[in-house]
Motif scaffolding. Structure first.
Motif, PDB file in Angstrom:
ATOM      1  N   ALA A 110       0.848  -1.193   0.000  1.00  0.00           N
ATOM      2  CA  ALA A 110       0.000   0.000   0.000  1.00  0.00           C
ATOM      3  C   ALA A 110       0.885   1.244   0.000  1.00  0.00           C
ATOM      4  O   ALA A 110       0.502   2.299  -0.492  1.00  0.00           O
ATOM      5  CB  ALA A 110      -0.908  -0.011   1.219  1.00  0.00           C
ATOM      6  N   ASN A 140      -3.985   4.626  12.107  1.00  0.00           N
ATOM      7  CA  ASN A 140      -2.684   4.412  12.713  1.00  0.00           C
ATOM      8  C   ASN A 140      -2.191   5.819  13.079  1.00  0.00           C
ATOM      9  O   ASN A 140      -2.151   6.668  12.193  1.00  0.00           O
ATOM     10  CB  ASN A 140      -1.753   3.773  11.667  1.00  0.00           C
ATOM     11  CG  ASN A 140      -0.339   3.547  12.166  1.00  0.00           C
ATOM     12  OD1 ASN A 140      -0.027   3.811  13.313  1.00  0.00           O
ATOM     13  ND2 ASN A 140       0.520   3.063  11.289  1.00  0.00           N
ATOM     14  N   ASP A 159      -6.978   5.846   3.028  1.00  0.00           N
ATOM     15  CA  ASP A 159      -6.121   4.696   3.346  1.00  0.00           C
ATOM     16  C   ASP A 159      -6.904   3.753   4.265  1.00  0.00           C
ATOM     17  O   ASP A 159      -7.122   4.034   5.429  1.00  0.00           O
ATOM     18  CB  ASP A 159      -4.847   5.221   4.023  1.00  0.00           C
ATOM     19  CG  ASP A 159      -3.867   4.108   4.363  1.00  0.00           C
ATOM     20  OD1 ASP A 159      -4.240   2.930   4.295  1.00  0.00           O
ATOM     21  OD2 ASP A 159      -2.717   4.444   4.726  1.00  0.00           O
ATOM     22  N   TYR A 194      -6.357  -0.929   7.346  1.00  0.00           N
ATOM     23  CA  TYR A 194      -6.737  -1.672   8.571  1.00  0.00           C
ATOM     24  C   TYR A 194      -8.223  -2.063   8.586  1.00  0.00           C
ATOM     25  O   TYR A 194      -8.768  -2.372   9.639  1.00  0.00           O
ATOM     26  CB  TYR A 194      -6.398  -0.850   9.822  1.00  0.00           C
ATOM     27  CG  TYR A 194      -4.903  -0.645   9.971  1.00  0.00           C
ATOM     28  CD1 TYR A 194      -4.082  -1.673  10.438  1.00  0.00           C
ATOM     29  CD2 TYR A 194      -4.299   0.552   9.610  1.00  0.00           C
ATOM     30  CE1 TYR A 194      -2.710  -1.502  10.539  1.00  0.00           C
ATOM     31  CE2 TYR A 194      -2.917   0.728   9.712  1.00  0.00           C
ATOM     32  CZ  TYR A 194      -2.137  -0.309  10.179  1.00  0.00           C
ATOM     33  OH  TYR A 194      -0.767  -0.153  10.267  1.00  0.00           O
ATOM     34  N   SER A 212      -1.058  -6.634   3.521  1.00  0.00           N
ATOM     35  CA  SER A 212      -0.088  -6.748   4.622  1.00  0.00           C
ATOM     36  C   SER A 212      -0.731  -7.048   5.970  1.00  0.00           C
ATOM     37  O   SER A 212      -0.293  -7.943   6.690  1.00  0.00           O
ATOM     38  CB  SER A 212       0.688  -5.439   4.775  1.00  0.00           C
ATOM     39  OG  SER A 212       1.575  -5.268   3.717  1.00  0.00           O
ATOM     40  N   LYS A 213      -1.766  -6.283   6.311  1.00  0.00           N
ATOM     41  CA  LYS A 213      -2.308  -6.351   7.672  1.00  0.00           C
ATOM     42  C   LYS A 213      -3.368  -7.442   7.812  1.00  0.00           C
ATOM     43  O   LYS A 213      -3.332  -8.234   8.742  1.00  0.00           O
ATOM     44  CB  LYS A 213      -2.888  -4.995   8.084  1.00  0.00           C
ATOM     45  CG  LYS A 213      -2.051  -3.803   7.695  1.00  0.00           C
ATOM     46  CD  LYS A 213      -0.757  -3.673   8.485  1.00  0.00           C
ATOM     47  CE  LYS A 213       0.074  -2.531   7.929  1.00  0.00           C
ATOM     48  NZ  LYS A 213       1.267  -2.222   8.659  1.00  0.00           N
ATOM     49  N   ARG A 238       4.586  -7.756   0.108  1.00  0.00           N
ATOM     50  CA  ARG A 238       4.523  -6.440  -0.522  1.00  0.00           C
ATOM     51  C   ARG A 238       3.468  -6.332  -1.624  1.00  0.00           C
ATOM     52  O   ARG A 238       3.788  -6.072  -2.785  1.00  0.00           O
ATOM     53  CB  ARG A 238       5.915  -6.021  -1.082  1.00  0.00           C
ATOM     54  CG  ARG A 238       7.093  -6.157  -0.133  1.00  0.00           C
ATOM     55  CD  ARG A 238       6.927  -5.414   1.187  1.00  0.00           C
ATOM     56  NE  ARG A 238       6.661  -4.008   1.043  1.00  0.00           N
ATOM     57  CZ  ARG A 238       5.600  -3.417   1.619  1.00  0.00           C
ATOM     58  NH1 ARG A 238       4.730  -4.100   2.348  1.00  0.00           N
ATOM     59  NH2 ARG A 238       5.411  -2.145   1.474  1.00  0.00           N
TER      60      ARG A 238
HETATM   61  N1  PMP Z   1      -0.926   2.801   5.577  1.00  0.00           N
HETATM   62  C1  PMP Z   1      -0.806   2.730   6.915  1.00  0.00           C
HETATM   63  C2  PMP Z   1      -1.700   3.564   7.763  1.00  0.00           C
HETATM   64  C3  PMP Z   1       0.144   1.896   7.488  1.00  0.00           C
HETATM   65  O1  PMP Z   1       0.247   1.817   8.823  1.00  0.00           O
HETATM   66  C4  PMP Z   1       0.990   1.135   6.659  1.00  0.00           C
HETATM   67  C5  PMP Z   1       2.072   0.330   7.330  1.00  0.00           C
HETATM   68  N2  PMP Z   1       2.479  -0.747   6.808  1.00  0.00           N
HETATM   69  C6  PMP Z   1       0.812   1.233   5.262  1.00  0.00           C
HETATM   70  C7  PMP Z   1      -0.152   2.082   4.761  1.00  0.00           C
HETATM   71  C8  PMP Z   1       1.652   0.491   4.270  1.00  0.00           C
HETATM   72  O2  PMP Z   1       1.447  -0.880   4.281  1.00  0.00           O
HETATM   73  P1  PMP Z   1       2.104  -1.855   3.209  1.00  0.00           P
HETATM   74  O3  PMP Z   1       3.026  -1.053   2.368  1.00  0.00           O
HETATM   75  O4  PMP Z   1       2.798  -2.902   3.986  1.00  0.00           O
HETATM   76  O5  PMP Z   1       0.971  -2.417   2.397  1.00  0.00           O
END
Ligand code: PMP
Ligand code: GLU
Length: 387
Positions: free
Chosen positions: A99, A171, A199, A202, A233-234, A242
């Motif tokens: 992301a 976050n 975004d 989560y 990812s989450k 990735r």
């Molecule tokens: N947005 C937020 C709010 C995050 O905390 C994160 C942390 N990994 C990301 C985006 C990016 O996530 P990723 O690149 O692992 O998909």
């Protein structure tokens, strides 16, 4: 050699550097409790790993479409329809290397130098830096009660405002925006014709039976102004694979695709197959991890409530808790000393644009959470916080 000014001004990611410092101390044999890392500690579910192995065995090891395999984009399109009530065609979706890359591409594509991006504080550490890399201007909007007040948002908008960043669940605070709150924000965005970078990484990690609402799902007008960001990812414990994505109108996605064609060519082919399996597979694993985070959150809250004068918003989503205490005035030095003296790694609030706070990530076992809170309690009692 002189480094370009644009990069000289960018600070390294504090979340990633604290997490790697904690890992390094652990490697050296120190008994570190790592409550800094913003990544699930669970193994990636087996069915996803198998899909990755299968991709390798089938030699699925070539470049894919720049914006990701069509099948995966179609899978994401179905997911957005089914779970978020949103209609995006596969051409309105781009898969990226996390992301993070999707967000970065979106900001670079949207902002000309000098244009402003409104970022509510406390914010995720990378937003302002990405904006600076695009030579645009991060405009930090301080919040009361950790959520954007629509009137204050409107007052912050200028002729140069291009983008507003919304992160729900958030976050580092774990707050989530309810439908009425999103409606009020959407009205301002529509009135001033700016973009909303939403975004939603989560979205699946949400508690107490609450539901995630995507701002883009409110009406077509706001959908047309929104760039939705999400990833694997989450939700699926796939941070190292990735894979993330963006959904928006064709013009924006087309521009992101042009940019991506010259930076990474396409996301990793093997990880894309794994992501496709993640979407299509049994979602029980996602729910199992969510439940475990909820149990940890409840446990952490119970333990922290035993420490006098600690205050925090109850995390409604994500796996972070953002706390303050009168003894935390310089959060960076507090966090450094907590790591040095008690071997507990947390992220200082200042990294998120809010002094006086610490972020605790509950992506650790109940035993580690318990031990971490005990050490924090001891530190607060004996050392008295700031020097
Ligand atoms: N947005 C937020 C709010 C995050 O905390 C994160 C942390 N990994 C990301 C985006 C990016 O996530 P990723 O690149 O692992 O998909
Ligand atoms: N997003 C996670 C965090 O906030 C992972 C690290 C990062 O990418 O910032 O800790």
């Amino acid at each position: 050699m002189r480094i370009a000014k644009r990069v000289l001004e960018v600070k390294p990611s504090p979340t990633l550097s604290i997490a790697s410092k904690a890992k390094e101390l652990k490697r050296k044999g120190l008994n570190v409790i790592n409550l800094s890392a913003g990544e699930p500690d669970f193994a990636t579910p087996d069915y996803i790993i198998s899909a990755g192995i299968c991709a390798l065995k089938e030699n699925f090891t070539r470049y894919t479409d720049i914006s990701g395999m069509k099948e995966l984009r179609e899978g994401i399109s179905q997911k957005l329809r089914k779970e978020n009530g949103l209609t995006y065609s596969a051409e309105e979706i781009i898969v990226s290397t996390g992301a993070k890359q999707a967000l970065y591409n979106a900001i670079v594509v949207l902002c000309d130098p000098g244009e402003e991006v409104i970022i509510p504080a406390p914010y995720w550490v990378s937003y302002p830096e990405m904006v600076r890399l695009a030579e645009a201007v991060p405009v930090v909007l301080q919040t009361r009660n950790f959520k954007v007040d629509p009137e204050e948002l409107e007052r912050t908008i200028t002729k140069r405002t291009k983008v507003f960043i919304l992160n729900s669940p958030a976050n580092p605070t774990g707050v989530i925006y309810r439908r009425e709150e999103l409606k009020a924000i959407a009205e301002i965005i529509i009135k001033h014709n700016i973009c909303c970078l939403s975004d939603e990484i989560y979205e699946r990690i949400i508690y107490d039976g609450e539901e995630h609402i995507s701002i883009a799902s409110l009406n077509d007008e706001i959908k047309n102004l929104t760039i939705l960001i999400n990833g694997f990812s989450k939700s699926y414990s796939m941070t190292g694979w990735r894979i993330g994505y963006a959904a928006a109108d064709k013009e924006i996605i087309g521009a992101m695709k042009r940019l991506q064609s010259h930076s990474t060519s396409c996301p990793n082919s093997i990880a894309q197959k794994a992501a496709l399996a993640a979407l299509g597979g049994n979602q029980r694993e996602v729910e199992r991890m969510r439940k475990e985070f909820e149990e940890r959150r409840n446990f952490l809250i119970e333990k922290l409530n035993q420490i006098k004068e600690i205050t925090f918003p109850t995390p409604e989503g994500s796996f972070y808790l953002f706390l303050s205490h009168p003894k935390i005035s310089d959060s960076l030095s507090f966090a450094e000393r907590l790591l040095e003296e008690e071997k507990v790694a947390v992220v200082p609030g200042i990294a998120f644009g809010q002094e006086g706070y610490l972020r605790i990530s509950f992506t650790a076992s109940l035993r580690e959470i318990e031990e971490g809170v005990e050490r924090l309690k001891k530190f607060l009692k004996n050392k008295g916080g700031d020097r």
